[in-house]
Design a protein around this motif. Structure first.
Motif, PDB file in Angstrom:
ATOM      1  N   ASP A  53      26.012  32.728  40.846  1.00 60.28           N
ATOM      2  CA  ASP A  53      25.460  33.013  39.312  1.00 60.28           C
ATOM      3  C   ASP A  53      26.125  34.467  38.806  1.00 60.28           C
ATOM      4  OD1 ASP A  53      23.592  32.587  37.305  1.00 60.28           O
ATOM      5  OD2 ASP A  53      22.841  34.584  37.735  1.00 60.28           O
ATOM      6  N   GLU A  54      26.644  35.284  40.026  1.00 59.45           N
ATOM      7  CA  GLU A  54      27.290  36.507  39.759  1.00 59.45           C
ATOM      8  C   GLU A  54      28.662  36.397  38.854  1.00 59.45           C
ATOM      9  OE1 GLU A  54      28.831  40.667  41.852  1.00 59.45           O
ATOM     10  OE2 GLU A  54      28.014  38.845  43.139  1.00 59.45           O
ATOM     11  N   PHE A  55      29.282  35.238  39.282  1.00 54.07           N
ATOM     12  CA  PHE A  55      30.571  34.911  38.617  1.00 54.07           C
ATOM     13  C   PHE A  55      30.285  34.040  37.335  1.00 54.07           C
ATOM     14  CE2 PHE A  55      31.587  36.212  42.768  1.00 54.07           C
ATOM     15  CZ  PHE A  55      32.544  37.144  42.408  1.00 54.07           C
ATOM     16  N   ASP A  82      28.570  27.440  30.309  1.00 53.37           N
ATOM     17  CA  ASP A  82      27.665  27.437  31.313  1.00 53.37           C
ATOM     18  C   ASP A  82      28.551  27.818  32.396  1.00 53.37           C
ATOM     19  OD1 ASP A  82      25.295  27.420  29.745  1.00 53.37           O
ATOM     20  OD2 ASP A  82      25.724  25.218  29.295  1.00 53.37           O
ATOM     21  N   GLY A  83      29.589  27.368  32.371  1.00 49.17           N
ATOM     22  CA  GLY A  83      30.500  27.466  33.602  1.00 49.17           C
ATOM     23  C   GLY A  83      30.903  28.734  34.313  1.00 49.17           C
ATOM     24  N   SER A  84      31.778  29.047  35.173  1.00 53.12           N
ATOM     25  CA  SER A  84      32.156  29.959  36.099  1.00 53.12           C
ATOM     26  C   SER A  84      33.219  30.515  35.379  1.00 53.12           C
ATOM     27  CB  SER A  84      32.425  29.624  37.193  1.00 53.12           C
ATOM     28  OG  SER A  84      32.936  30.760  37.971  1.00 53.12           O
ATOM     29  N   VAL A  85      33.555  31.893  35.742  1.00 53.18           N
ATOM     30  CA  VAL A  85      34.632  32.450  35.068  1.00 53.18           C
ATOM     31  C   VAL A  85      36.033  31.990  35.854  1.00 53.18           C
ATOM     32  CG1 VAL A  85      34.661  34.430  36.595  1.00 53.18           C
ATOM     33  CG2 VAL A  85      35.793  34.635  34.406  1.00 53.18           C
ATOM     34  N   PHE A  86      36.026  31.267  36.905  1.00 51.95           N
ATOM     35  CA  PHE A  86      36.867  30.716  37.617  1.00 51.95           C
ATOM     36  C   PHE A  86      37.244  29.517  36.837  1.00 51.95           C
ATOM     37  CE2 PHE A  86      35.052  33.448  40.850  1.00 51.95           C
ATOM     38  CZ  PHE A  86      36.228  34.003  41.552  1.00 51.95           C
ATOM     39  N   ASP A  87      36.404  28.749  36.163  1.00 56.40           N
ATOM     40  CA  ASP A  87      36.764  27.668  35.332  1.00 56.40           C
ATOM     41  C   ASP A  87      37.973  27.817  34.169  1.00 56.40           C
ATOM     42  OD1 ASP A  87      35.557  26.048  37.190  1.00 56.40           O
ATOM     43  OD2 ASP A  87      33.505  26.403  35.586  1.00 56.40           O
ATOM     44  N   CYS A  88      38.023  29.223  33.891  1.00 57.75           N
ATOM     45  CA  CYS A  88      38.658  29.684  32.678  1.00 57.75           C
ATOM     46  C   CYS A  88      40.225  30.287  33.160  1.00 57.75           C
ATOM     47  CB  CYS A  88      38.024  30.689  32.106  1.00 57.75           C
ATOM     48  SG  CYS A  88      36.349  30.334  31.445  1.00 57.75           S
ATOM     49  N   ARG A 110      41.265  37.909  31.869  1.00 53.82           N
ATOM     50  CA  ARG A 110      40.039  37.508  32.626  1.00 53.82           C
ATOM     51  C   ARG A 110      39.563  38.755  33.356  1.00 53.82           C
ATOM     52  NH1 ARG A 110      40.225  32.252  36.239  1.00 53.82           N
ATOM     53  NH2 ARG A 110      41.898  33.601  36.984  1.00 53.82           N
ATOM     54  N   SER A 111      38.438  39.098  33.503  1.00 54.69           N
ATOM     55  CA  SER A 111      37.769  40.262  34.159  1.00 54.69           C
ATOM     56  C   SER A 111      36.859  39.707  35.032  1.00 54.69           C
ATOM     57  CB  SER A 111      37.609  41.361  33.127  1.00 54.69           C
ATOM     58  OG  SER A 111      38.602  41.927  32.484  1.00 54.69           O
ATOM     59  N   PHE A 112      36.611  40.073  36.249  1.00 58.63           N
ATOM     60  CA  PHE A 112      35.628  39.879  37.119  1.00 58.63           C
ATOM     61  C   PHE A 112      34.444  40.969  37.035  1.00 58.63           C
ATOM     62  CE2 PHE A 112      39.134  37.354  39.029  1.00 58.63           C
ATOM     63  CZ  PHE A 112      38.624  36.360  38.996  1.00 58.63           C
ATOM     64  N   PRO A 113      33.355  40.588  37.155  1.00 58.18           N
ATOM     65  CA  PRO A 113      32.727  39.282  37.776  1.00 58.18           C
ATOM     66  C   PRO A 113      32.478  38.228  36.591  1.00 58.18           C
ATOM     67  CG  PRO A 113      30.812  40.679  37.343  1.00 58.18           C
ATOM     68  CD  PRO A 113      32.150  41.393  37.140  1.00 58.18           C
TER      69      PRO A 113
END
Length: 306
Positions: A53-55, A82-88, A110-113
């Motif tokens: 959930d952090e990402f 509703d997805g993760s930043v890794f999906d972008c 893209r910037s984490f988290p």
């Protein structure tokens, strides 16, 4: 001389078979352990990053631009709120945005988290292109096409309408290829119209305010129709002189309280001119279809926080 003898007996065969079986089982066991390790690593990666959930994508920002609304952005890119930043994937998102003719440039970071930032530069319209034979109507947001300084065609978005509705129109005859968004117009009649429009803009900074339409005329010239109903016929050469004569004639007619109906500027002398009859309305251009006012789409951040 070396003498070799291969002796085979049931006992020797069973011994060799058992040794091969043990060796095969050992390799199968090692392969299973390796697969199990990879599966465990992937499961840990998925739980630790992809489904952590952090990402989760928490912040999606897009600069104000005339090319895309927020709803259109989500439709084109397929970003899952509703997805993760890794999906972008920034490169894939940018490629989808750059496929739109109305987008001149796009930048995705893209910037984490959990942040994704998008910057879009829309194409700048300089005029409309119309073609009655193809159903491309002048100043029509549904069927009309705008042109930028490079001659590239693109559709008029709702956010562009306020700026674009007053731009001049170049009316074309049937093109060798259908006019489509994304293509570059290089037809000779269009280039001639652009040269006449450029000359008008050079001679008069307010040209976009009084020019309505430019169209091809009998193959040897172009006609410029003003918003006041004046129809001026130009030859394809010596445009600077013709434009100066036209502006001078219009200024002189206004000084005498008259309005020019038609004027032919090809000749250097004895320029034919007719005047509008007082009380007779000039032929007004066809009004554009109404377009719904631009309404802001729900804020992206509110969508993310729903």
């Amino acid at each position: 001389m070396v003498l070799r003898a291969n002796v085979m007996s049931p006992r020797i065969f069973w011994f060799d078979f058992r040794r091969a079986l043990v060796s095969g089982l050992r390799w199968i066991l090692l392969a299973s352990l390796a697969l199990a390790g990879v599966g465990a690593l992937w499961l840990g990666f998925e739980r630790g990053l992809l489904k952590n959930d952090e990402f989760r994508l928490r912040e999606l920002t897009m600069n104000d631009n005339a090319a895309l609304s927020e709803a259109r952005l989500l439709q084109v890119t397929g970003i899952d709120l509703d997805g993760s930043v890794f999906d972008c994937n920034p490169r894939e998102i940018r490629e989808k945005l750059m496929s739109l003719p109305e987008v001149q440039s796009a930048r995705v970071s893209r910037s984490f988290p959990g942040s994704l930032a998008i910057e879009i530069t829309a194409r700048q319209p300089v005029l409309w292109v119309a073609c009655q034979e193809e159903g491309r109507l002048a100043r029509d947001p549904a069927s009309g096409l705008l042109v930028d300084r490079d001659g590239l065609l693109f559709p008029c978005t709702a956010a562009m309408w306020e700026e674009a509705e007053g731009l001049p129109v170049i009316e074309l005859e049937k093109e060798p290829f259908p006019l489509e968004a994304g293509m570059k117009v290089e037809h000779e009649s269009f280039l001639r119209g652009m040269r006449l429009l450029a000359e008008a803009r050079s001679a008069s900074p307010e040209a976009d305010e009084w020019i309505d339409t430019i169209r091809q005329y009998k193959g040897w010239g172009s006609q410029l129709v003003t918003r006041g109903g004046t129809v001026a016929t130009f030859g394809h050469r010596d445009l600077k002189r013709q434009m100066n004569d036209f502006l001078t004639a219009c200024e002189h007619a206004a000084g005498t309280g008259r309005k020019i109906a038609t004027i032919e500027l090809v000749g250097r002398r004895n320029i034919p001119v007719t005047f509008q009859i007082e009380g007779q309305a000039p032929p007004a251009p066809e009004p554009p279809r109404e377009i719904a006012p631009t309404r802001p789409v729900s804020d992206l951040q509110k969508l993310l926080e729903r």
